[in-house]
Design an enzyme around this catalytic site. Structure first.
Site: not given
Length: 435
Positions: A290, A357
């Site tokens: 996990p 950006c």
């Protein structure tokens, strides 16, 4: 980083988690604005108590059979998180030499480590064998031959588990987190495994000790997992009958779903009961891998609203956290709940975007969210897995800080990068070379 932060049971007992108390979001007993004041924003915040809770829940579900829980380091590789899990008794599942280094720094020894990954280099295999890892999950015949060569050079016998591609279709949120379908790059094709198992046994510096599978992440339906496990068990019986008597580990992977929105949490009891029943009588130690399940819901990303903007009939909430800090929404179209640290009581439908950006720089699109003004703090939920570990310096932005909360105390466990850190490994004066 203070070692005392990680001492099990040393913090004042507080119900772990993220809740609003008197109108302010807290992590355990710590108000989020206190953390933001100390660490700045954006900052990842983790609840140690929630991580322990998830680990113990999974460990208890498998208590009646031999098992090992090996945390997948790639989900969140912070040393404080690793040390916390090491103190709980976890092992680790690594996919690089760098993760092996981190594991050792966190206190894990070789036998605590399973080395997975589809593209291991010779150097990494040397490091793994020098460390004495529990086994190497081999994913191709080429890797098998390279591992035999490395083991011969070191004068050792390398413990091997074959990662099997069970070739089952998985229904999860995104194709990029599916790893066990026919044609995927991961694992050895199912029909090739008996032959590769014989080849492994014939190579003098290898010992076949296990079989492994992993079908993907965010598994919410048990049918494909049950089908994959049945195929893996049948394969184990077959290769044992063909002479592979030393197999003692069955690595059943991970992939348990966590809650990002309104999904039901993973039924750990159902998962454990199914695995235990399917492997009854096989005389193996189960290995669980996990990652996300242990840490995802333990984390939030704290970010400050910089500006509000309206354009083309759309509302924008512009924050100081961008896609370089949290890639999942842009890369996986992932949904993360976003809560105001101090809710205003007013709602707005808006795009929550960052300063990077790129038009793809967003945390949420068309989201019904708090009408948060500039200066307000937001908490992006379920970011303890694949948040900071996938962060980058795109746009030359320093990566965020990380904070661990344990009850009524907290510590900055990763300092925020500075501008000088961005160029630390670069060279202005060049050492030119010729062939």
């Amino acid at each position: 980083m203070g070692e005392s932060v990680l001492t099990v049971g040393s913090a004042t007992t507080v119900e772990p988690g993220f809740v609003h108390v008197d109108g302010v979001l807290h992590c355990d007993a710590i108000p989020a604005p206190v953390i933001a004041e100390a660490a700045g924003t954006p900052t990842y915040v983790y609840s140690a108590g929630l991580i322990r809770q998830q680990y113990r829940r999974l460990d208890a579900a498998f208590a009646r059979v031999p098992h090992r829980i090996h945390y997948s380091v790639k989900a969140n590789s912070n040393l404080a998180v690793l040390r916390l899990l090491q103190a709980e008794g976890a092992g680790v599942d690594i996919v690089s030499g760098g993760e092996l280094y981190r594991a050792h720094e966190a206190g894990f020894t070789g036998g605590d480590v399973v080395f997975s990954g589809v593209g291991k280099r010779a150097r990494e295999l040397h490091e793994a064998l020098a460390a004495g890892v529990l086994f190497v999950n081999v994913e191709s015949e080429g890797e098998l031959l390279l591992l035999d060569q490395v083991a011969r050079e070191r004068g050792v016998i390398a413990p091997v588990a074959l990662r099997v591609n069970p070739e089952v279709a998985v229904d999860n949120p995104h194709e990029y987190i599916r790893t066990g379908e026919k044609g995927h790059k991961f694992g050895i094709p199912f029909d090739d495994v008996p032959r590769v198992a014989r080849e492994t046994r014939d190579l003098p510096n290898l010992k076949l000790v296990g079989l492994d599978m992993h079908i993907g992440s965010q598994i919410s339906s048990w049918e494909p997992y049950d089908a994959a496990l049945a195929r893996l068990v049948a394969l184990l019986v077959r290769v044992r009958a063909d002479g592979a008597q030393d197999i003692r580990y069955l690595d059943v992977g991970g992939g348990l779903a966590v809650t990002y929105d309104e999904e039901a949490p993973a039924d750990v009891s159902r998962f454990a009961a199914g695995v235990i029943e399917a492997t009854r009588g096989l005389d193996v130690t189960l290995v669980l891998e996990p990652g996300r399940f242990l840490v995802a819901e333990s984390g939030i990303l704290l970010t400050e609203v910089l500006f509000r903007k309206r354009s083309g009939g759309k509302e924008y909430v512009i924050t100081d956290a961008g896609m370089n800090d949290l890639l999942r929404p842009s890369h996986y179209e992932a949904f993360h709940r976003i809560d105001a640290v101090k809710p205003t009581g007013e709602r707005v439908v808006a795009d929550v975007v960052g300063p990077v950006c790129e038009s793809g720089d967003f945390l949420a699109l068309d989201r019904d969210t708090d009408d948060a003004p500039p200066g307000a703090l937001l908490a992006v939920r379920t970011t303890g897995a694949y948040g900071f570990s996938m962060a980058s310096n795109y746009n030359s932005r320093p990566r965020p800080a990380e904070v661990l909360v344990d009850g009524d105390r907290f510590a900055i466990v990763t300092e925020r990068e500075r501008y000088e850190d961005l160029v630390r490994q670069e060279r202005a004066s060049l050492d030119w070379r010729v062939a």
